[in-house]
Design a protein around this motif. Sequence first.
Motif, PDB file in Angstrom:
ATOM      1  N   MET A   1      -7.870  22.503   3.042  1.00  0.00           N
ATOM      2  CA  MET A   1      -8.306  21.212   2.505  1.00  0.00           C
ATOM      3  C   MET A   1      -8.668  20.289   3.662  1.00  0.00           C
ATOM      4  O   MET A   1      -8.018  20.342   4.698  1.00  0.00           O
ATOM      5  N   LYS A   2      -9.694  19.484   3.456  1.00  0.00           N
ATOM      6  CA  LYS A   2     -10.071  18.536   4.502  1.00  0.00           C
ATOM      7  C   LYS A   2     -10.145  17.147   3.867  1.00  0.00           C
ATOM      8  O   LYS A   2     -10.697  16.995   2.775  1.00  0.00           O
ATOM      9  N   ILE A   3      -9.588  16.171   4.546  1.00  0.00           N
ATOM     10  CA  ILE A   3      -9.660  14.786   4.046  1.00  0.00           C
ATOM     11  C   ILE A   3     -10.463  13.965   5.048  1.00  0.00           C
ATOM     12  O   ILE A   3     -10.238  14.062   6.263  1.00  0.00           O
ATOM     13  N   HIS A   4     -11.401  13.208   4.549  1.00  0.00           N
ATOM     14  CA  HIS A   4     -12.211  12.329   5.397  1.00  0.00           C
ATOM     15  C   HIS A   4     -11.894  10.874   5.063  1.00  0.00           C
ATOM     16  O   HIS A   4     -11.706  10.527   3.899  1.00  0.00           O
ATOM     17  N   ALA A   5     -11.906  10.042   6.098  1.00  0.00           N
ATOM     18  CA  ALA A   5     -11.846   8.581   5.909  1.00  0.00           C
ATOM     19  C   ALA A   5     -13.270   8.057   6.052  1.00  0.00           C
ATOM     20  O   ALA A   5     -13.924   8.303   7.066  1.00  0.00           O
ATOM     21  N   ILE A   6     -13.741   7.361   5.049  1.00  0.00           N
ATOM     22  CA  ILE A   6     -15.074   6.741   5.114  1.00  0.00           C
ATOM     23  C   ILE A   6     -14.877   5.238   5.160  1.00  0.00           C
ATOM     24  O   ILE A   6     -14.356   4.645   4.206  1.00  0.00           O
ATOM     25  N   GLN A   7     -15.285   4.628   6.248  1.00  0.00           N
ATOM     26  CA  GLN A   7     -15.192   3.161   6.302  1.00  0.00           C
ATOM     27  C   GLN A   7     -16.426   2.571   5.662  1.00  0.00           C
ATOM     28  O   GLN A   7     -17.534   2.699   6.171  1.00  0.00           O
ATOM     29  N   THR A   8     -16.240   1.920   4.517  1.00  0.00           N
ATOM     30  CA  THR A   8     -17.380   1.423   3.749  1.00  0.00           C
ATOM     31  C   THR A   8     -17.742  -0.008   4.094  1.00  0.00           C
ATOM     32  O   THR A   8     -18.801  -0.468   3.708  1.00  0.00           O
ATOM     33  N   ALA A   9     -16.863  -0.723   4.743  1.00  0.00           N
ATOM     34  CA  ALA A   9     -17.135  -2.141   4.994  1.00  0.00           C
ATOM     35  C   ALA A   9     -16.039  -2.674   5.887  1.00  0.00           C
ATOM     36  O   ALA A   9     -15.086  -1.970   6.227  1.00  0.00           O
ATOM     37  N   SER A  10     -16.212  -3.935   6.290  1.00  0.00           N
ATOM     38  CA  SER A  10     -15.157  -4.651   7.005  1.00  0.00           C
ATOM     39  C   SER A  10     -14.862  -5.928   6.240  1.00  0.00           C
ATOM     40  O   SER A  10     -15.766  -6.532   5.647  1.00  0.00           O
ATOM     41  N   VAL A  11     -13.611  -6.331   6.279  1.00  0.00           N
ATOM     42  CA  VAL A  11     -13.200  -7.472   5.471  1.00  0.00           C
ATOM     43  C   VAL A  11     -12.234  -8.349   6.257  1.00  0.00           C
ATOM     44  O   VAL A  11     -11.476  -7.859   7.106  1.00  0.00           O
ATOM     45  N   ARG A  12     -12.307  -9.636   6.023  1.00  0.00           N
ATOM     46  CA  ARG A  12     -11.307 -10.567   6.547  1.00  0.00           C
ATOM     47  C   ARG A  12     -10.691 -11.292   5.362  1.00  0.00           C
ATOM     48  O   ARG A  12     -11.398 -11.752   4.460  1.00  0.00           O
ATOM     49  N   ILE A  13      -9.373 -11.361   5.378  1.00  0.00           N
ATOM     50  CA  ILE A  13      -8.651 -12.099   4.353  1.00  0.00           C
ATOM     51  C   ILE A  13      -7.658 -13.015   5.049  1.00  0.00           C
ATOM     52  O   ILE A  13      -7.579 -13.028   6.280  1.00  0.00           O
ATOM     53  N   LYS A  14      -6.902 -13.753   4.283  1.00  0.00           N
ATOM     54  CA  LYS A  14      -5.953 -14.682   4.879  1.00  0.00           C
ATOM     55  C   LYS A  14      -4.681 -13.927   5.307  1.00  0.00           C
ATOM     56  O   LYS A  14      -4.252 -12.991   4.627  1.00  0.00           O
ATOM     57  N   THR A  15      -4.109 -14.369   6.417  1.00  0.00           N
ATOM     58  CA  THR A  15      -2.912 -13.677   6.925  1.00  0.00           C
ATOM     59  C   THR A  15      -1.765 -13.734   5.908  1.00  0.00           C
ATOM     60  O   THR A  15      -0.957 -12.811   5.833  1.00  0.00           O
ATOM     61  N   ALA A  16      -1.731 -14.795   5.113  1.00  0.00           N
ATOM     62  CA  ALA A  16      -0.661 -14.925   4.106  1.00  0.00           C
ATOM     63  C   ALA A  16      -0.879 -13.980   2.923  1.00  0.00           C
ATOM     64  O   ALA A  16       0.011 -13.821   2.097  1.00  0.00           O
ATOM     65  N   GLN A  17      -2.075 -13.390   2.817  1.00  0.00           N
ATOM     66  CA  GLN A  17      -2.281 -12.350   1.807  1.00  0.00           C
ATOM     67  C   GLN A  17      -1.749 -11.011   2.310  1.00  0.00           C
ATOM     68  O   GLN A  17      -1.165 -10.230   1.552  1.00  0.00           O
ATOM     69  N   VAL A  18      -1.951 -10.742   3.594  1.00  0.00           N
ATOM     70  CA  VAL A  18      -1.516  -9.471   4.171  1.00  0.00           C
ATOM     71  C   VAL A  18       0.006  -9.375   4.179  1.00  0.00           C
ATOM     72  O   VAL A  18       0.574  -8.349   3.797  1.00  0.00           O
ATOM     73  N   GLU A  19       0.649 -10.441   4.613  1.00  0.00           N
ATOM     74  CA  GLU A  19       2.116 -10.480   4.657  1.00  0.00           C
ATOM     75  C   GLU A  19       2.571 -11.739   3.938  1.00  0.00           C
ATOM     76  O   GLU A  19       2.313 -12.860   4.409  1.00  0.00           O
ATOM     77  N   GLY A  20       3.204 -11.548   2.796  1.00  0.00           N
ATOM     78  CA  GLY A  20       3.580 -12.686   1.976  1.00  0.00           C
ATOM     79  C   GLY A  20       4.560 -13.619   2.686  1.00  0.00           C
ATOM     80  O   GLY A  20       5.379 -13.174   3.488  1.00  0.00           O
ATOM     81  N   ARG A  21       4.456 -14.889   2.366  1.00  0.00           N
ATOM     82  CA  ARG A  21       5.373 -15.902   2.920  1.00  0.00           C
ATOM     83  C   ARG A  21       6.194 -16.495   1.789  1.00  0.00           C
ATOM     84  O   ARG A  21       5.625 -17.043   0.847  1.00  0.00           O
ATOM     85  N   GLY A  22       7.506 -16.393   1.906  1.00  0.00           N
ATOM     86  CA  GLY A  22       8.371 -16.891   0.844  1.00  0.00           C
ATOM     87  C   GLY A  22       8.394 -15.919  -0.319  1.00  0.00           C
ATOM     88  O   GLY A  22       8.052 -14.744  -0.179  1.00  0.00           O
ATOM     89  N   ARG A  23       8.788 -16.441  -1.473  1.00  0.00           N
ATOM     90  CA  ARG A  23       8.928 -15.591  -2.658  1.00  0.00           C
ATOM     91  C   ARG A  23       8.169 -16.200  -3.835  1.00  0.00           C
ATOM     92  O   ARG A  23       7.878 -17.385  -3.853  1.00  0.00           O
ATOM     93  N   GLY A  24       7.889 -15.354  -4.816  1.00  0.00           N
ATOM     94  CA  GLY A  24       7.388 -15.802  -6.107  1.00  0.00           C
ATOM     95  C   GLY A  24       6.094 -16.601  -6.022  1.00  0.00           C
ATOM     96  O   GLY A  24       5.196 -16.290  -5.246  1.00  0.00           O
ATOM     97  N   LEU A  25       6.038 -17.654  -6.831  1.00  0.00           N
ATOM     98  CA  LEU A  25       4.820 -18.455  -6.915  1.00  0.00           C
ATOM     99  C   LEU A  25       4.484 -19.113  -5.572  1.00  0.00           C
ATOM    100  O   LEU A  25       3.316 -19.208  -5.187  1.00  0.00           O
ATOM    101  N   ARG A  26       5.519 -19.532  -4.845  1.00  0.00           N
ATOM    102  CA  ARG A  26       5.294 -20.142  -3.530  1.00  0.00           C
ATOM    103  C   ARG A  26       4.551 -19.161  -2.609  1.00  0.00           C
ATOM    104  O   ARG A  26       3.633 -19.543  -1.884  1.00  0.00           O
ATOM    105  N   ARG A  27       4.947 -17.896  -2.661  1.00  0.00           N
ATOM    106  CA  ARG A  27       4.293 -16.860  -1.842  1.00  0.00           C
ATOM    107  C   ARG A  27       2.825 -16.704  -2.237  1.00  0.00           C
ATOM    108  O   ARG A  27       1.945 -16.566  -1.381  1.00  0.00           O
ATOM    109  N   ARG A  28       2.580 -16.765  -3.547  1.00  0.00           N
ATOM    110  CA  ARG A  28       1.193 -16.558  -4.010  1.00  0.00           C
ATOM    111  C   ARG A  28       0.324 -17.776  -3.698  1.00  0.00           C
ATOM    112  O   ARG A  28      -0.857 -17.644  -3.359  1.00  0.00           O
TER     113      ARG A  28
END
Length: 277
Positions: A1-28
Amino acid sequence: MKIHAIQTASVRIKTAQVEGRGRGLRRRLAVLNDRQWTQWLPTYAWVIEHSKGVIVVDTGQGVHLLESSRSLHPYHRWEVIFRVEHEEEVGPQLRALGIGPRDTTRVVLTHLHADHDGGLAHFPNTEILVSRGELETARGWAGRLRGYLSHRWPTWFDPIPLDLAPNAYGPFSASKRLTAAGDVIAVATPGHTADHVSVVVEDQGTTYFLAGDASYDQHLMLAGRIDGISADDDVAGATLSAIRQFARSRRVVYLPTHDPESAARLAGRACVPSSHL
Ligand SMILES: [Zn+2]
């Protein structure tokens, strides 16, 4: 079996989306208040060259979605930037690998966020699997309010609902084997979305874990740090805990969609280091 990674695009998001800050609604809410962008992150689609046919996991981004930055939805307007060229889309890159439009027997989507279903237009004749709950969450106006771009799906898009059975696969409470050989398995990894799935590939003593957005990178999975948009802290945390438990039980190559190190780990078959588990 062979698995390939295809990079389809590049994206930037907010750092607080990548690693949540706080809990619950405050985090969101922290995602909306964050002014700090990540570096450019990859958006991968995965290609499994299985003896019974090619399986594509997620389809990446598409040029037609670039205009989503003008969307009225605040997430697409303010919280994400991406870049993609036509030749970066999954279809042309599959052809570059010698895989034609009819060679792909199945597409499996980890979830229906636009950076995972943006390449659907390249698969009009392929069986497409999406978890039933995810499909219901993403559909129609309610889905659009939740940030799904369901109005941009191809008009023919009518996926087969993927119903995971309540069969445990390792620490994952629901799963479904996707091949007769049982070597490609969808497992429930709720958190980032409530019905998010990951795809596990067992190949010659190594297990590849196509994680979608279960976490944005391996470090965050190891640290048990959930993202900024998961609805339920405990559910998302339990999924990361299950992935660590799984990686303790066997050699696992962990491959999130947006981890800048995923492609190198795949190429080097670099497993989750047991010293970190
Ligand atoms: Zn996502």
